[in-house]
Design an enzyme around this catalytic site. Sequence first.
Site, short mmCIF file in Angstrom:
data_model
loop_
_atom_site.label_atom_id
_atom_site.label_comp_id
_atom_site.label_asym_id
_atom_site.label_seq_id
_atom_site.Cartn_x
_atom_site.Cartn_y
_atom_site.Cartn_z
N ASP A 61 -1.18 1.00 6.87
CA ASP A 61 -0.11 1.29 5.91
C ASP A 61 1.21 1.33 6.67
O ASP A 61 1.24 1.54 7.88
CB ASP A 61 -0.34 2.63 5.21
CG ASP A 61 0.75 2.94 4.18
OD1 ASP A 61 1.03 2.06 3.34
OD2 ASP A 61 1.34 4.03 4.22
N SER A 62 2.31 1.17 5.93
CA SER A 62 3.62 1.27 6.55
C SER A 62 3.83 2.68 7.13
O SER A 62 4.63 2.85 8.04
CB SER A 62 4.70 0.99 5.50
OG SER A 62 4.58 1.89 4.42
N TYR B 215 8.68 0.21 4.19
CA TYR B 215 8.63 -1.24 4.02
C TYR B 215 9.18 -1.66 2.65
O TYR B 215 9.53 -2.81 2.44
CB TYR B 215 7.17 -1.73 4.09
CG TYR B 215 6.57 -1.89 5.47
CD1 TYR B 215 7.15 -1.32 6.61
CD2 TYR B 215 5.41 -2.62 5.64
CE1 TYR B 215 6.57 -1.47 7.86
CE2 TYR B 215 4.83 -2.79 6.88
CZ TYR B 215 5.40 -2.22 7.99
OH TYR B 215 4.83 -2.39 9.23
N GLY B 216 9.18 -0.70 1.71
CA GLY B 216 9.43 -1.02 0.30
C GLY B 216 10.74 -1.72 0.00
O GLY B 216 10.87 -2.40 -1.01
N CYS C 210 -1.54 -0.59 1.54
CA CYS C 210 -0.11 -0.50 1.26
C CYS C 210 0.20 -1.60 0.25
O CYS C 210 -0.11 -2.78 0.49
CB CYS C 210 0.66 -0.74 2.56
SG CYS C 210 2.45 -0.84 2.35
N ASN C 211 0.78 -1.21 -0.87
CA ASN C 211 1.09 -2.22 -1.90
C ASN C 211 2.12 -3.22 -1.42
O ASN C 211 2.03 -4.41 -1.71
CB ASN C 211 1.59 -1.53 -3.17
CG ASN C 211 0.47 -0.83 -3.90
OD1 ASN C 211 -0.18 -1.43 -4.73
ND2 ASN C 211 0.20 0.42 -3.57
N THR C 212 3.12 -2.72 -0.69
CA THR C 212 4.20 -3.61 -0.26
C THR C 212 3.65 -4.65 0.71
O THR C 212 3.96 -5.85 0.60
CB THR C 212 5.33 -2.78 0.40
OG1 THR C 212 5.67 -1.70 -0.47
CG2 THR C 212 6.55 -3.63 0.64
N GLU D 108 8.04 11.99 1.10
CA GLU D 108 7.95 12.15 2.55
C GLU D 108 8.75 13.35 3.06
O GLU D 108 8.44 13.91 4.09
CB GLU D 108 8.40 10.88 3.26
CG GLU D 108 7.41 9.76 3.03
CD GLU D 108 7.44 8.69 4.11
OE1 GLU D 108 8.33 8.73 4.97
OE2 GLU D 108 6.55 7.84 4.07
N CYS E 135 1.94 2.30 -5.74
CA CYS E 135 2.43 2.67 -4.41
C CYS E 135 1.53 3.80 -3.92
O CYS E 135 1.23 4.74 -4.67
CB CYS E 135 3.88 3.14 -4.47
SG CYS E 135 4.45 3.83 -2.90
N THR E 136 1.10 3.69 -2.66
CA THR E 136 0.10 4.63 -2.15
C THR E 136 0.64 6.05 -1.97
O THR E 136 -0.14 6.97 -1.75
CB THR E 136 -0.45 4.10 -0.82
OG1 THR E 136 0.64 3.81 0.06
CG2 THR E 136 -1.27 2.84 -1.03
N HIS E 137 1.95 6.23 -2.06
CA HIS E 137 2.51 7.58 -1.99
C HIS E 137 2.37 8.34 -3.31
O HIS E 137 2.36 9.56 -3.33
CB HIS E 137 4.02 7.52 -1.68
CG HIS E 137 4.35 7.32 -0.25
ND1 HIS E 137 3.97 6.20 0.45
CD2 HIS E 137 5.05 8.10 0.63
CE1 HIS E 137 4.43 6.30 1.69
NE2 HIS E 137 5.08 7.44 1.82
#
Length: 278
Positions: free
Chosen positions: A14-15, A46-47, A77-79, A162, A196-198
């Site tokens: 992941d980013s 990365y988004g 990571c989706n991005t 974050e 988005c994984t967040h």
Amino acid sequence: MSTHVTPAPIGVFDSGYGGLTILSEIRRLLPDYDYIYVGDNARAPYGTRSFEIVYRFTLEAVQYLFDRGCRLVILACNTASAKALRTIQQCDLPHIDSSRRVLGVIRPTVEAIGSMTRSGNIGLLATPGTVLSGSYTAEIAKLFPEYHLYGQPCPMWVPLIENNETHNAGCDFFITKYIDALLAQNDSIDTVILGCTHYPLIFDKIRACLPKHIALLSQGHVVAASLQDYLRRHPEIESVCSRHGRCTYLTTESPAKFMETATLFLHDDIVAEQIELG
Ligand code: DGL
């Protein structure tokens, strides 16, 4: 003549931190395998980055995980899945090693919405990079050509998560803002993808803001179930995944910073090591 391949962990990339939400669901379902998690925290987010940069950074991480022996890497990571997966699968893997595999999170997520929507109008909440890449639209067009996707970029959600700024009115403002903007695009959206994984960290707040009749899809369990199914269908890959139930956490940032913020995502203390990519 057959070559012996030493079993190795499954790579999860992941980013930054978001992939930890995917990894924890994968480990819940498949606890026996070994995993190496790489978070490129020093270069995240990365988004908002370009295609070229996300592709280059992601390829460096994949190459790193291959060098550590991984035969299978999940882009959690989706991005990265949106901007790099296809090129890596189609252009890079044949040169690097055609027996290795790289999988993403978008395909399994889109497969899951098939049984959820009635209206065929799907909402996507994701980073600007994922929405603008058109990857979800393209995947839906392949699997469900009769459905329509409405994407809403949510640039403020990753920084709020974050920085652990999710329990205040500022966060509530940005949750309402993006959800209102999404629903204004079509009033018969009945299924929303958290792309988005967040975002699982603010799942309850998003759920509370959406009308009750709208289904909300979080990716972790979907990706985990898809990986389980993949390993069942691909014994040649499954047999080269090592199984001691271990997990190694690697970051391109300071390990102390990574470990502190990772607890927000994992609710568990971990030990991380620093690596360099590129
Ligand atoms: N993990 C990324 C995703 O799922 C979001 C974080 C970032 O922008 O780097 O899209």
